[in-house]
Scaffold this motif. Structure first.
Motif, PDB file in Angstrom:
ATOM      1  N   GLY A 107       0.778  -1.226   0.000  1.00 17.36           N
ATOM      2  CA  GLY A 107       0.000   0.000   0.000  1.00 17.36           C
ATOM      3  C   GLY A 107       0.809   1.275   0.000  1.00 17.36           C
ATOM      4  N   LYS A 108       2.126   1.176   0.055  1.00 17.30           N
ATOM      5  CA  LYS A 108       2.981   2.364   0.069  1.00 17.30           C
ATOM      6  C   LYS A 108       3.547   2.602  -1.331  1.00 17.30           C
ATOM      7  CE  LYS A 108       4.121   1.553   4.898  1.00 17.30           C
ATOM      8  NZ  LYS A 108       5.170   1.239   5.896  1.00 17.30           N
ATOM      9  N   THR A 109       3.444   3.831  -1.811  1.00 15.44           N
ATOM     10  CA  THR A 109       3.806   4.174  -3.190  1.00 15.44           C
ATOM     11  C   THR A 109       5.309   4.257  -3.380  1.00 15.44           C
ATOM     12  OG1 THR A 109       1.752   5.425  -3.409  1.00 15.44           O
ATOM     13  CG2 THR A 109       3.474   5.857  -5.032  1.00 15.44           C
ATOM     14  N   LEU A 110       5.762   3.735  -4.528  1.00 13.13           N
ATOM     15  CA  LEU A 110       7.158   3.830  -4.927  1.00 13.13           C
ATOM     16  C   LEU A 110       7.287   4.749  -6.130  1.00 13.13           C
ATOM     17  CD1 LEU A 110       7.337   1.213  -3.156  1.00 13.13           C
ATOM     18  CD2 LEU A 110       9.078   0.409  -4.768  1.00 13.13           C
ATOM     19  N   PRO A 111       8.435   5.426  -6.295  1.00 12.40           N
ATOM     20  CA  PRO A 111       8.656   6.239  -7.493  1.00 12.40           C
ATOM     21  C   PRO A 111       8.687   5.352  -8.733  1.00 12.40           C
ATOM     22  CG  PRO A 111      10.301   6.711  -5.798  1.00 12.40           C
ATOM     23  CD  PRO A 111       9.571   5.478  -5.373  1.00 12.40           C
ATOM     24  N   HIS A 112       8.289   5.935  -9.857  1.00  6.33           N
ATOM     25  CA  HIS A 112       8.303   5.192 -11.120  1.00  6.33           C
ATOM     26  C   HIS A 112       8.800   6.103 -12.221  1.00  6.33           C
ATOM     27  CE1 HIS A 112       5.939   3.659 -14.808  1.00  6.33           C
ATOM     28  NE2 HIS A 112       7.133   3.087 -14.756  1.00  6.33           N
ATOM     29  N   ASP A 113       9.862   5.684 -12.899  1.00  5.43           N
ATOM     30  CA  ASP A 113      10.436   6.449 -14.001  1.00  5.43           C
ATOM     31  C   ASP A 113      10.278   5.637 -15.286  1.00  5.43           C
ATOM     32  OD1 ASP A 113      11.847   8.019 -15.735  1.00  5.43           O
ATOM     33  OD2 ASP A 113      13.830   7.520 -14.916  1.00  5.43           O
ATOM     34  N   PRO A 114       9.311   5.981 -16.144  1.00  4.20           N
ATOM     35  CA  PRO A 114       9.095   5.218 -17.379  1.00  4.20           C
ATOM     36  C   PRO A 114      10.340   5.098 -18.249  1.00  4.20           C
ATOM     37  CG  PRO A 114       7.252   6.704 -16.992  1.00  4.20           C
ATOM     38  CD  PRO A 114       8.312   7.065 -15.987  1.00  4.20           C
ATOM     39  N   ALA A 115      11.195   6.126 -18.252  1.00  5.92           N
ATOM     40  CA  ALA A 115      12.403   6.067 -19.074  1.00  5.92           C
ATOM     41  C   ALA A 115      13.348   4.976 -18.575  1.00  5.92           C
ATOM     42  CB  ALA A 115      13.103   7.425 -19.067  1.00  5.92           C
ATOM     43  N   SER A 116      13.470   4.832 -17.259  1.00  8.33           N
ATOM     44  CA  SER A 116      14.318   3.784 -16.697  1.00  8.33           C
ATOM     45  C   SER A 116      13.753   2.406 -17.011  1.00  8.33           C
ATOM     46  CB  SER A 116      14.466   3.967 -15.187  1.00  8.33           C
ATOM     47  OG  SER A 116      15.145   5.160 -14.883  1.00  8.33           O
TER      48      SER A 116
END
Length: 312
Positions: free
Chosen positions: A292-301
């Motif tokens: 339930g805890k949000t993580l960062p997401h980088d589409p380019a990575s």
């Protein structure tokens, strides 16, 4: 449309092409009622212009297949027979009308190959041989399509819940009979974990050891990014050493990033710059939430990981 199937008689040294829908394995085969067998699943890409197939991470998959066989005291799988079987399945798929669908040409699919110990000790070898059934170790290969859901997860990501694996990290070093690190056909626990995760409102499970070390997903490895370093759990901690994870590390090192195997906690995952579940068919799937805890997401990575995996 019938589905391609290649059957391998290891003692006879033969590969026979047939169809999955008509395949008959005796109930006495140890793969069926004991899970006494091993398998690998490889991703096959089809060049849109030439129609030429490419098996990704072919060598690492078979090396792990050999290692799994050794851990189960199975006969060494004859590489030439399994390569012949996989090639026969690929040729059958590419040459069939199944390669085109309403969405257009099929550009990828997977091939699963497996090996069983053979018939149980109580089976009558003479009767089975008379019926054309091998008594000893046998292998097979067949194609599996890549689903729309699997493709979507590559970019859309997944929400995961952590599940206790039920043993301490590194237990395999003192208990090798647990077969930790072998890719066996005994996947009932993995499947149950995946169903439990869905029942909890998540998309995927992430196993954690009893002493708090993050391990793997039911069918995937975890990779996290911390600055310019990619990290993944140490396979010795109690998980399958992933072929896709190794392809990611190879690509990352070539791109100038550092890579490392490490003991990771849930907090390490939550504090990461990004995290992915990586596997042969889904390739790299971004992790959007953990418990339930949000993580960062980088589409380019994520796209970069996809490229590294496809290059293997």
């Amino acid at each position: 449309m019938l589905t391609a199937l290649a059957l391998i008689d290891i003692d006879a040294g033969t590969v026979t092409s047939t169809h999955l829908e008509s395949a008959q394995f005796p109930v006495e085969d140890l793969a069926i009622h004991r899970g006494e067998g091993i398998f690998e699943t490889v991703l096959v890409s089809v060049d849109a212009e030439t129609g030429a197939p490419r098996v990704h991470s072919e060598g690492p998959h078979f090396t792990r297949f050999e290692q799994s066989a050794a851990m189960l005291d199975l006969p060494a799988p004859p590489r030439e027979l399994f390569e012949e079987a996989v090639a026969a399945v690929i040729t059958a798929v590419i040459g069939s009308a199944d390669l085109s669908t309403a969405r257009g040409p099929v550009t990828e699919f997977s091939v699963r190959y497996a090996m069983s110990r053979g018939l149980d000790a109580h089976a009558d070898p003479t009767a089975h041989r008379a019926a054309g059934v091998p008594h000893g170790a046998r292998g097979w290969a067949f194609p599996i399509g890549v689903t729309d859901g699997q493709r979507a997860q590559r970019t859309d990501g997944v929400r995961v819940v952590t599940l206790n694996r039920g043993y301490d990290a590194y237990v395999g070093e003192s208990a090798p009979w647990l077969l930790i690190g072998a890719k066996t056909l005994s996947y009932a626990v993995n499947q149950a974990a995946a169903r439990h995760a869905v029942a909890q409102g998540a998309d995927e499970a992430l196993f954690v050891s009893d002493d708090g070390i993050v391990l793997e997903g039911p069918t995937s490895n975890l990779v996290i990014q911390r600055g310019d370093t990619l990290l993944t759990p140490d396979p010795r901690a109690g998980l399958l050493h992933g072929t896709t994870q190794r392809a990611v590390f190879t690509g990352a090192e070539a791109a100038g990033l550092a890579v490392a195997y490490a003991d990771l906690t849930i907090d390490d995952v939550l504090e990461a710059d990004a995290a992915w579940l990586v596997s042969s068919v889904r390739t790299a799937v971004p992790v959007l939430e953990v418990d339930g805890k949000t993580l960062p997401h980088d589409p380019a990575s994520t796209s970069r990981l996809h490229g590294w995996i496809r290059a293997a």
